[in-house]
Enzyme design. Structure first.
Site, PDB file in Angstrom:
ATOM      1  N   ARG A   1       0.763  -3.747  -6.104  1.00  0.00           N
ATOM      2  CA  ARG A   1       2.071  -3.843  -5.720  1.00  0.00           C
ATOM      3  C   ARG A   1       2.974  -4.425  -6.693  1.00  0.00           C
ATOM      4  NH1 ARG A   1       2.105  -2.207   0.541  1.00  0.00           N
ATOM      5  NH2 ARG A   1       0.948  -0.309   0.294  1.00  0.00           N
TER       6      ARG A   1
ATOM      7  N   GLU B   1     -18.074  -6.089  -6.839  1.00  0.00           N
ATOM      8  CA  GLU B   1     -18.834  -5.649  -5.272  1.00  0.00           C
ATOM      9  C   GLU B   1     -19.932  -5.470  -5.598  1.00  0.00           C
ATOM     10  OE1 GLU B   1     -18.039  -5.541  -2.112  1.00  0.00           O
ATOM     11  OE2 GLU B   1     -20.034  -4.604  -1.801  1.00  0.00           O
TER      12      GLU B   1
ATOM     13  N   SER C   1     -14.089  -1.141   0.444  1.00  0.00           N
ATOM     14  CA  SER C   1     -13.034  -0.579   1.535  1.00  0.00           C
ATOM     15  C   SER C   1     -13.327   0.494   2.727  1.00  0.00           C
ATOM     16  CB  SER C   1     -11.981   0.142   0.745  1.00  0.00           C
ATOM     17  OG  SER C   1     -10.814   0.639   1.296  1.00  0.00           O
TER      18      SER C   1
ATOM     19  N   CYS D   1     -16.918  -2.154  11.230  1.00  0.00           N
ATOM     20  CA  CYS D   1     -17.187  -1.983  12.623  1.00  0.00           C
ATOM     21  C   CYS D   1     -17.507  -0.755  13.301  1.00  0.00           C
ATOM     22  CB  CYS D   1     -15.552  -2.462  13.279  1.00  0.00           C
ATOM     23  SG  CYS D   1     -15.028  -4.109  12.701  1.00  0.00           S
TER      24      CYS D   1
ATOM     25  N   TYR E   1     -10.973   4.256   1.322  1.00  0.00           N
ATOM     26  CA  TYR E   1     -10.562   4.767  -0.294  1.00  0.00           C
ATOM     27  C   TYR E   1     -11.930   4.677  -0.988  1.00  0.00           C
ATOM     28  CZ  TYR E   1      -5.602   4.874   1.015  1.00  0.00           C
ATOM     29  OH  TYR E   1      -4.543   4.890   1.562  1.00  0.00           O
TER      30      TYR E   1
ATOM     31  N   ARG F   1      -4.932   3.229  -8.232  1.00  0.00           N
ATOM     32  CA  ARG F   1      -4.336   2.063  -8.348  1.00  0.00           C
ATOM     33  C   ARG F   1      -4.622   1.241  -9.456  1.00  0.00           C
ATOM     34  NH1 ARG F   1      -4.875   0.569  -1.729  1.00  0.00           N
ATOM     35  NH2 ARG F   1      -4.410   2.748  -1.055  1.00  0.00           N
TER      36      ARG F   1
ATOM     37  N   ASN G   1      -8.408  -8.205   6.924  1.00  0.00           N
ATOM     38  CA  ASN G   1      -7.155  -7.438   6.200  1.00  0.00           C
ATOM     39  C   ASN G   1      -6.066  -8.230   5.987  1.00  0.00           C
ATOM     40  OD1 ASN G   1      -7.559  -4.335   5.792  1.00  0.00           O
ATOM     41  ND2 ASN G   1      -8.806  -4.801   7.603  1.00  0.00           N
TER      42      ASN G   1
END
Lengths: 444, 444
Positions: free
Chosen positions: B23, B34, B40, B44, B63, B72, B302
């Site tokens: 952004r 990863e 993402s 939980c 996502y 993105r 987050n």
């Protein structure tokens, strides 16, 4: 000499006051005069009794007059109307509405908890109902059970009008809802009104806004006339709001404020130092603006009754005011608000901005997750959060209270964005709708 | 020259960081490594996938890697393990776990979001499961689908152990739950543990507390041995908690704190100014005590990911810390807490008192009203509210957040008792359980 406390009105405020006095003064004489048959009940439950979700009206009652008499030694007189307060002799004149018997009761301290009285939009008497107290609710329910009416005109789309519209629809009636303002639920902002209106329409309530409706009686029927339209209904529910019941203060030094309700100081004392007042007959301070407002609510009635009772019996508690936090159920929706609406805020604070957002009540993958629409009202100048309104099918209930706490603590957006809120997929998304709304506002 | 950001770890913290960087820096190169197939996702939600309440594990994914790549413009490498960070050359060495291919990637700024790794109570390998990431969840679900096991030993009665016990019961298994402490859910206070244990037992979970269990393999079966008791189970879920994944910092100047997790400043910067860290690999400050604690949570991951991303790309956001607000679902109960427990509070604050209360989630007459048990921890000296714990079948979810906000705002009992909270019979009694708990504490 034994101290005598007289309480006028036996609903939430009056009985809370009487109970606090008893706790603090085990030996005082405490007299409560209540004009109806019932004391200490939850009038907010009446729509659920009308709808049949609650079967027994007695279940709305928290404690009976007998309980107060026997357990708390409070002399409760039901069906007894106080007709006059004589402040010079410190007496009240009351009348038993059944027997006509007159009572002259002296007091050392008096608690005025006369409540509110329904405003009247409709002059007609026959088959026009107003629902304020439990007796009103039982009367209406008896009428519904006996006549099994099919069509109703509801006037006013505030909390009572909407909750009763839902109740009538649950009973299978055709409901015509009339609102003189340009939108339903006008105490909320426009965005919320729109969502609520959709819900009403999708539940087959016929909604007429900006409408001046007049009624004419025709034998057993009533004709609703508006915009050259004529609709026949069986009965009318007049639900245009409540005004404070202040007739009794005539001839006393007690004053009303600009709202028309009884004016009290922050100890809930009136201009007559022996008389305290609480509940739906008083005006209260808005915590954010400092202005006096009239906003009759069960929560406030309980709180102010408690404080009036404590202070009347020598204590010293402050009632700080309200934020106007409120919530209503409209079919499957809850609509809730706290603090100032956009227009109110703009009148008082400079540089007010709003931000709307939609997020889910639970994790997106969790069964039963529903959209929550949030409108946040804040000061762009210093970031202070001034108001919040939420509407949705799930999870609105106590989320609005997070905002109520944020606003009460006078938090700014930045500060509030740092709140550590709970997360489990079954109760929230990982970014709670509260935080999402705040973060979106911060990005402005 | 184009700026290069490397993010290690593609779960909540890592992808939040990468998104914030994108952004703020539309043209920077952003690389995410990863080690699993997924990025993402909401880990939980895994217990609900195991139980079958959520059918498709893909629905836990917010996502996909493709979304991040295409929309993105973030270079996401899945199944790619970072093996080394070279802070002198500002490079990381990674390996594709499928192909074995090696990658050397330079960075200007690095975000460490390696997460946590399950602690191991059980050395056995065969039919012992640990569930941390979505791959673990899918592996376990495949095993359950294939073998249809009947009996499971769950070790540890924290959130994961309890939520998985419920999932296994929903699948019809016999569940033996082992907790080495003297009570279940030991991160809560004793009163809550007792209520939760009752719920477990009434749902036919066999609960063994204060038990040192050992396991032995016997062909296809596992024998749980404790107190001269031997129980045969088909598999074991090892759920004794999580420790920070910090292996990669060996050889760098990055430090761990006394919790063993990565130490960061309030901008989430490590001792190496080019490296920020976020999520379950870092320790965070407790807002009330100022102490560093290790409390891996999705919400914090987050938030810290977001802030690390903003600060790594030149912004300036503060992570103020946590209150340890958390909630778990145990069959029909929710148990939630915020702030300090009684024992923690007593270690730090003088004159700590507690008060417990039970009230209803809705008006007493409203269908679905359920009891909520509340424990309030406060300073008798100055009235400050230090902690709250709640347990009940309804209305616990976001009510704990009212307390989280109260505690964050450092309110005293008196102040908090003046909160204007929402009321409608369908969402609360007229005195909300939050206010009732506070008022009861005030009466001490």
């Amino acid at each position: 000499m034994e101290k005598i406390y007289v309480v006028i009105g036996g609903c939430a405020a009056g009985m809370s006051a009487a109970t606090q006095i008893r706790r603090r003064e085990p030996n005082a004489k405490i007299v409560v005069f209540e004009k109806t048959k019932f004391v200490s009940y939850g009038s907010c439950g009446i729509p659920f009794y009308i709808s049949g979700e609650i079967k027994d009206p007695n279940s709305l009652i928290v404690y009976t007059p007998e309980h107060f008499r026997k357990v708390r030694k409070i002399d409760v007189y039901t069906q007894t109307l106080v007709e006059k307060i004589n402040t010079s002799t410190k007496t009240v004149e009351a009348k038993n509405l059944e027997t006509g018997e007159k009572i002259l009761q002296e007091y050392h301290r008096l608690i005025l908890a006369t409540g509110g009285t329904p405003k009247r939009a409709v002059p007609l008497k026959k088959n026009v109902f107003r629902v304020r107290n439990l007796e009103d609710g039982i009367n209406l329910k008896n009428y519904l059970n006996e006549k099994i009416p099919k069509r109703v005109a509801v006037i006013g789309s505030g909390f009572l009008g909407l909750e009763m519209s839902e109740a009538f629809r649950k009973l299978g009636m055709q409901v015509f809802l009339f609102e003189k303002m340009s939108r339903v639920l006008p105490q909320f902002d426009e965005e919320i009104s729109k969502i609520v209106e959709k819900e009403l329409i999708s539940n087959n309530v016929s909604v007429f806004k900006g409408v001046a409706v007049e009624f004419a009686s025709e034998s057993e029927k009533i004709i609703a006339n508006f915009n050259n339209t004529h609709i026949e209904v069986d009965f009318v529910l007049d639900a245009v709001g409540v005004s404070p019941e202040v007739e009794l203060i005539n001839g006393t030094s007690i004053e009303t404020g600009k709202t028309g309700a009884v004016s009290v100081n922050d100890r809930l004392q009136t201009a007559d130092p022996s008389i305290f007042a609480a509940g739906d007959c008083i005006e209260v301070k808005h915590i954010l603006t400092g202005e006096k407002i009239y906003i009759p609510q069960g929560t406030t009635a309980n709180k102010t009754g408690r404080i009036a009772g404590i202070n009347a019996s020598g204590g010293s508690e402050i009632f700080e005011g309200v934020l106007g936090t409120s919530i209503t159920k409209v079919f499957s929706l809850h609509a809730a608000k706290t603090g100032l609406g956009e227009e109110e805020a703009k009148k008082i604070f400079p540089d007010v901005e709003v931000e709307t957002s939609t997020s889910l009540s639970k994790a997106h993958y969790y069964p039963g997750a529903e959209k929550i629409f949030t409108k946040l009202i804040f000061s762009k100048a210093n970031g202070q959060i001034l108001g919040a309104q939420m509407v949705g099918k799930d999870g609105v209930g106590k989320r609005i209270d997070i905002f109520a706490t944020i606003i009460y603590a006078k938090m700014q957006l930045k500060e509030a964005s740092r709140l550590d809120l709970s997360y489990n997929p079954s109760v929230a998304p990982v970014w709670d709708p509260v935080l999402r709304a705040i973060n979106k506002a911060l990005q402005q």
